[in-house]
Design an enzyme around this catalytic site. Structure first.
Site, PDB file in Angstrom:
ATOM      1  N   HIS A  51      -4.323  43.753  14.284  1.00 39.97           N
ATOM      2  CA  HIS A  51      -5.748  43.696  14.235  1.00 39.97           C
ATOM      3  C   HIS A  51      -6.193  43.254  15.532  1.00 39.97           C
ATOM      4  O   HIS A  51      -5.522  42.704  16.211  1.00 39.97           O
ATOM      5  CB  HIS A  51      -6.173  42.629  12.991  1.00 39.97           C
ATOM      6  CG  HIS A  51      -6.213  43.390  11.811  1.00 39.97           C
ATOM      7  ND1 HIS A  51      -6.848  42.481  10.786  1.00 39.97           N
ATOM      8  CD2 HIS A  51      -5.266  44.221  11.166  1.00 39.97           C
ATOM      9  CE1 HIS A  51      -6.518  43.322   9.439  1.00 39.97           C
ATOM     10  NE2 HIS A  51      -5.665  44.152   9.829  1.00 39.97           N
ATOM     11  N   GLU A  53      -7.988  40.592  16.285  1.00 43.22           N
ATOM     12  CA  GLU A  53      -7.954  39.235  16.621  1.00 43.22           C
ATOM     13  C   GLU A  53      -6.682  38.770  16.842  1.00 43.22           C
ATOM     14  O   GLU A  53      -6.312  38.228  17.912  1.00 43.22           O
ATOM     15  CB  GLU A  53      -8.335  38.480  15.417  1.00 43.22           C
ATOM     16  CG  GLU A  53      -9.785  38.669  14.851  1.00 43.22           C
ATOM     17  CD  GLU A  53      -9.955  39.749  13.888  1.00 43.22           C
ATOM     18  OE1 GLU A  53     -10.967  39.482  13.205  1.00 43.22           O
ATOM     19  OE2 GLU A  53      -9.442  40.665  14.031  1.00 43.22           O
ATOM     20  N   CYS A  81     -10.549  38.780   8.606  1.00 45.70           N
ATOM     21  CA  CYS A  81      -9.959  38.923   7.332  1.00 45.70           C
ATOM     22  C   CYS A  81      -8.909  37.800   7.128  1.00 45.70           C
ATOM     23  O   CYS A  81      -9.001  36.738   8.063  1.00 45.70           O
ATOM     24  CB  CYS A  81      -9.194  40.260   7.203  1.00 45.70           C
ATOM     25  SG  CYS A  81      -7.502  40.104   8.252  1.00 45.70           S
ATOM     26  N   CYS A  84      -6.182  37.213   9.500  1.00 44.74           N
ATOM     27  CA  CYS A  84      -6.868  36.787  10.949  1.00 44.74           C
ATOM     28  C   CYS A  84      -7.261  35.349  10.998  1.00 44.74           C
ATOM     29  O   CYS A  84      -7.225  34.810  11.831  1.00 44.74           O
ATOM     30  CB  CYS A  84      -7.937  37.795  11.603  1.00 44.74           C
ATOM     31  SG  CYS A  84      -7.054  39.429  11.822  1.00 44.74           S
TER      32      CYS A  84
END
Length: 149
Positions: A51, A53, A81, A84
């Protein structure tokens, strides 16, 4: 908080989209300078944890030579999410600034699924949501509309 950093995250989100991934970008900032960048790489890396992040936090840790990012801000185009949010807690990010709210998987706002930062973890960042929200939400909306066609 400086919108120029969100604009950079938006540019990175567009890179993710060029690679066929969900357009999400992130930057880590320390003392007014970008120290880590990332964008979704799940599709090109075949990696479910790639992801934006996570990529930005990893890059910042490598550049700064420390996993302690307690003097850093994270700008990301979409509300984090749960995974993260956990990375933000564990890296001790000082401030989280995000664009669009994620009503289906968001974990940083009481308006979303859950605010994990409300739980009694050992770290709690300052949180600012809805920064450049219209632009960041449009990126996602357009991406998924194209995918559905």
């Amino acid at each position: 908080m400086d919108k120029k950093f969100m604009q950079r995250a938006i540019q990175l989100a567009k890179e993710a989209e060029k690679n066929g991934d969900v357009p999400i970008g992130a930057v880590v900032v320390k003392n007014g300078k970008i120290v880590g960048e990332g964008y979704n790489r799940r599709e090109i890396d075949n990696n479910p944890v790639a992801h934006a992040e996570i990529e930005a936090i990893k890059a910042a840790g490598e550049k700064l030579g420390s996993w302690h990012l307690d003097e850093c801000e994270l700008y990301v185009t979409l509300e984090p999410c749960p995974m993260c949010a956990g990375a933000i807690i564990n890296s001790r990010i000082k401030t989280l600034i995000f664009g669009a709210y994620d009503l289906k998987a968001g974990s940083a706002s009481s308006d979303s699924v859950i605010n994990l930062f409300d739980l009694p973890y050992n770290h709690k960042p300052e949180i600012y949501g809805g920064i450049c929200e219209e632009e960041t939400a449009k990126l996602l909306k357009d991406f998924f509309a194209t995918k559905r066609k």
